[in-house]
Design an enzyme around this catalytic site. Structure first.
Site, PDB file in Angstrom:
ATOM      1  CG  LEU A 315      -1.945  -1.120   1.329  1.00  0.00           C
ATOM      2  CD1 LEU A 315      -2.717  -1.011   2.638  1.00  0.00           C
ATOM      3  CD2 LEU A 315      -2.909  -1.088   0.149  1.00  0.00           C
ATOM      4  N   GLY A 316       2.039   1.178   0.563  1.00  0.00           N
ATOM      5  CA  GLY A 316       2.898   2.355   0.629  1.00  0.00           C
ATOM      6  C   GLY A 316       4.203   2.020   1.316  1.00  0.00           C
ATOM      7  N   GLY A 318       7.541   3.930   3.541  1.00  0.00           N
ATOM      8  CA  GLY A 318       8.060   5.109   4.208  1.00  0.00           C
ATOM      9  C   GLY A 318       9.489   4.928   4.644  1.00  0.00           C
ATOM     10  CB  VAL A 323       1.742   0.192   4.804  1.00  0.00           C
ATOM     11  CG1 VAL A 323       0.339  -0.187   5.265  1.00  0.00           C
ATOM     12  CG2 VAL A 323       2.391   1.129   5.817  1.00  0.00           C
ATOM     13  CG  ASP A 433       6.660  13.392  10.510  1.00  0.00           C
ATOM     14  OD1 ASP A 433       6.956  14.433   9.888  1.00  0.00           O
ATOM     15  OD2 ASP A 433       6.863  12.256  10.059  1.00  0.00           O
TER      16      ASP A 433
END
Length: 517
Positions: A315-316, A318, A323, A433
């Site tokens: 999904l992503g 970082g 994820v 953040d």
């Protein structure tokens, strides 16, 4: 300023470039219209009589021909509505109108009219306004210069609505009761007000679960909550219903009615006391709450790998991990599984920090942690699945940009999450953040703050802290770089940058864009 109360701006050709009648807040004046197919379509109540920011309620001229009322941050769905009135004609540009004698009515272009209020006596020479009040009920007011009391007087309001009807008049884990026709917000047994100075601020548990104490139930009769049950069992006695809740760590409250057992998680919403034969059973006490107990299947990393089909759907990605999309509860629930991939020492610190922070929070505008895996070097976090991705995707990557109203709603959602972390949480938390990548959107486009790996917990009575620079370039407050003690204001600074990005559809730092507008 016209005699109607409309504030109008003209250009040099005497053409209207803006007028206040096209941007109403909580009030409709004579000759002003609330429209069906074009702006303005809705009014919002104020926070309070003295604070006129957007409050809890809205009234909307719907495309289906109904004038309807909802909580401010809810979708236009029947189950969220608490009042409606219609002319049953959706195709003829229906409008809500208020005339000079106070008559309030719906009208379409074919001349069909339906009155809500017939108006006052023309000879009285009164001024009128319709206002959606702080309590969520709209009223027609009149004012006369010759009156001795020199104040606005209520001429009419829907007599079918009492002050507990507006959904959301009381906040999370509260229920509304009528006392002398006024709404009073009450906490269930085992809960206390979040803010003693605000009686409608919502309630949290006032106990810590103890492993040496067996849980028990408090009974509330005739208290109805929003039907948000995650499990409904039929042909179940009250005793069996209690047993089912005791075995389920997710279950905090059960509603028992007509041999149906309806299990609910926190927070409870839209509670009120009314004549309904339902029994609410609130679970209090019991073993200490631990996140890993919520989904026992997630304890082992092997089971988590199966849940994500071998970490197949990303999904992503970082700075600290990736994820993946997963399925739990026999494939019935979609989740997001975050696998930390930094070096062991750093990964351990980030992992424990996220556990410590999120374990203290519970709010609709914070991403919910469902469970985690702590298996050797494996560090896995399991979150609720946010089907509409991140705010960064919506603002900077999507071809279809969100409308202004949706962007405002997203900003308000984020602000509410910040307020909770700074002022309403048991321990004050600085997120550190705040950026679009860390704001996620669920299926209703409700915005939720995510990624607490850099967050800073404040000790009791502590207002500032000294720590190394945390955050992302472009969103970091100046005091970080000046080696000054930081406060919750660093999150407010980041939120200001985020607001500019929401308004302008552009990143705060983008080397590919010219400085020229």
């Amino acid at each position: 300023m016209l005699d109607t109360g409309n504030f109008v701006l003209y250009n040099s050709h005497s053409e209207i470039i803006w007028q206040s009648f096209d941007a109403p807040t909580d009030t409709l004046l004579p000759s002003q219209k609330l429209r069906q197919f074009e702006e303005p379509k809705e009014l919002f109540s104020s926070v309070s009589k003295d604070y006129h920011s957007t409050g809890k309620f809205r009234i909307l001229m719907q495309e289906d021909g109904y004038l309807a009322q909802y909580p401010a941050d809810s979708p236009n769905s029947v189950k969220y509505g608490y009042w409606d009135f219609g002319i049953y004609i959706a195709e003829n540009n229906l409008t809500l109108n208020l005339d000079d004698n106070g008559q309030l009515y719906l009208l379409n272009t074919s001349g069909n009219m339906k009155n809500l209020y017939d108006g006052g006596n023309v000879s009285d020479k009164l001024m009128y306004r319709m206002t959606l009040d702080v309590d969520g009920i709209f009223k027609v007011y009149s004012y006369g210069l010759n009156r001795s009391d020199d104040d606005w007087k209520v001429e009419w309001s829907p007599n079918s609505v009492d002050k507990c009807d507006p959904k959301g008049v009381c906040c999370q884990n509260q229920y509304c009761t009528l006392m002398n026709q006024e709404a009073v917000c009450t906490c269930p047994p085992g809960y206390v007000l979040i803010d003693e100075s605000q009686k409608d601020s919502g309630c949290n548990r006032n106990y810590v679960r103890n492993g040496n104490v067996s849980p028990h139930f408090y009974q509330l009769d005739n208290v109805v909550w929003f039907n948000d049950s995650y499990s409904i069992l039929s042909n179940t006695s009250r005793t069996a219903c209690e047993d089912e809740c005791l075995k389920d760590d997710d279950c905090e409250v059960v509603l028992h009615k007509d041999d149906q057992c309806m299990k609910q998680r926190l927070p409870l919403k839209f509670g009120r006391l009314q004549n309904d034969p339902v029994i609410t059973l609130v679970k209090v006490g019991g073993r200490e709450f631990k996140k890993e107990k919520q989904f026992k299947v997630l304890i082992a990393s092997v089971a988590l790998e199966q849940a994500t089909n071998g970490f197949a759907e990303e999904l992503g990605k970082g700075a600290t991990g990736t994820v993946f999309k997963g399925l739990i509860s026999n494939g019935k629930r979609v989740v997001a599984v975050k696998r930390l991939e930094t070096v062991v020492a750093e990964g351990e610190r980030e992992f424990r920090n996220e556990m410590k922070v999120i374990g203290r929070t519970h709010h609709k505008n914070l991403e919910k942690l469902l469970g985690y895996c702590n298996d050797g070097t494996n560090r896995l976090l399991v979150y609720e699945f946010m089907s509409n991705g991140s705010l960064a995707d919506v603002l900077f990557k999507s071809e279809t940009k969100p409308r202004w109203e949706e962007r405002v709603r997203i900003a308000v959602n984020v602000a509410r999450g910040i307020l909770y972390l700074h002022e309403e949480c048991e321990t004050q938390i600085i997120h550190c953040d705040r950026k679009p990548q860390n704001i996620l959107l669920d299926e209703r486009h409700c915005a939720k703050i995510a990624d607490f790996r850099l967050s800073k917990l404040m000790n009791l009575n502590q207002t500032r802290t000294n720590t190394g620079v945390r955050g992302t370039r472009g969103y970091v407050a100046p005091e970080w770089h000046m080696n000054l003690p930081v406060t919750v204001k660093v999150d407010v600074f980041s939120f200001g940058i985020l607001l500019l990005e929401i308004i302008c559809y552009r990143r705060s730092l983008d080397p590919d864009l010219s400085n020229e507008l």
